[in-house]
Design a protein around this motif. Structure first.
Motif, short mmCIF file in Angstrom:
data_model
loop_
_atom_site.label_atom_id
_atom_site.label_comp_id
_atom_site.label_asym_id
_atom_site.label_seq_id
_atom_site.Cartn_x
_atom_site.Cartn_y
_atom_site.Cartn_z
N THR A 2 1.38 -7.64 -7.72
CA THR A 2 0.05 -7.12 -8.04
C THR A 2 -0.32 -5.98 -7.10
O THR A 2 0.20 -5.85 -5.99
CB THR A 2 -1.00 -8.23 -7.91
N ALA A 3 -1.27 -5.15 -7.57
CA ALA A 3 -1.71 -4.01 -6.76
C ALA A 3 -2.31 -4.49 -5.44
O ALA A 3 -2.09 -3.87 -4.39
CB ALA A 3 -2.72 -3.19 -7.55
N TYR A 4 -3.05 -5.61 -5.47
CA TYR A 4 -3.68 -6.11 -4.25
C TYR A 4 -2.62 -6.50 -3.22
O TYR A 4 -2.76 -6.21 -2.03
CB TYR A 4 -4.56 -7.33 -4.58
N GLU A 6 0.49 -5.36 -3.08
CA GLU A 6 1.15 -4.14 -2.62
C GLU A 6 0.35 -3.44 -1.53
O GLU A 6 0.90 -3.01 -0.51
CB GLU A 6 1.36 -3.17 -3.79
N TRP A 202 -3.56 3.86 -4.82
CA TRP A 202 -4.51 2.99 -5.51
C TRP A 202 -5.45 3.87 -6.33
O TRP A 202 -5.98 4.86 -5.82
CB TRP A 202 -5.30 2.18 -4.50
#
Length: 203
Positions: A2-4, A6, A202
């Protein structure tokens, strides 16, 4: 991933970059060849260093940049084979991450294009360009995908001139990066480096 996750990992490992001192060209096989002697550029992306557009990354088509190189006459006449190694020295790990290793490139071939890397015979790790690849996660090439917010990552494409061809069975044996470095000892005539870079932010 997930982006969080990463972004969290990028913050934790923000200072874990720049493993240039452990790049492939720093192996003992290059002891007599500390400096680059082969000119290498990318008809697709331009001279080194170059920014990689999205089509050359994991988020796009994942294409391999075309590369062409020229060795001095004193080297070119003795080349029996070329070796190409692509790696990321800015990954947050102790050593650069290999993205592709290509062996047995014919001496007369001084340019590779994305189409050369299409698989011809997976059982022998052979591509249509007439050379062999070292599978990475079962693939011919791993496109750049730096951790989000980890900053710019550089991708080193290293071409190596060899005075002797590598053993045919060795080419098909799926050797490790370290085994390839060992196999070229005493065979290196010179090398060149092209650098492409990209980052993921992001949004």
């Amino acid at each position: 991933m997930t982006a969080y996750l990463e972004v969290t990992l990028s913050w934790l490992f923000k200072n874990q970059k720049g493993r240039d001192a452990k790049s492939f060209y720093t192996n003992p096989a290059f002891e007599k060849h500390k400096e680059q002697t082969i000119e290498i550029t990318s008809p697709d992306c331009g001279p080194s260093p170059a920014a990689l557009s999205v089509e050359y990354t994991h988020d796009g088509a994942g294409k391999i940049p075309s590369l062409e190189w020229k060795a001095p006459a004193s080297i070119a006449a003795s080349v029996k084979e070329w070796l190409l190694v692509s790696e990321d020295p800015d990954a947050p790990l102790p050593t650069p991450i290999p993205h592709g290793i290509y062996m047995g490139i014919p001496p007369e071939k001084t340019r590779v294009d994305n189409s050369d890397f299409e698989v011809q015979d997976a059982s022998e790790c052979l591509v249509k360009g007439g050379f062999h690849y070292l599978p990475r996660r079962g693939k011919v090439y791993i496109p750049p995908r730096p951790l989000m917010n980890h900053g710019v990552h550089r991708y080193f494409f290293q071409i190596v001139a060899l005075s002797e061809p590598l053993d045919k069975q060795f080419l098909k044996s799926k050797p490790s990066r370290e085994q390839v470095a060992e196999a070229i000892k005493g065979k290196v005539l010179g090398w060149g480096l092209w650098v492409g870079s990209c980052e993921r932010k992001w949004s």
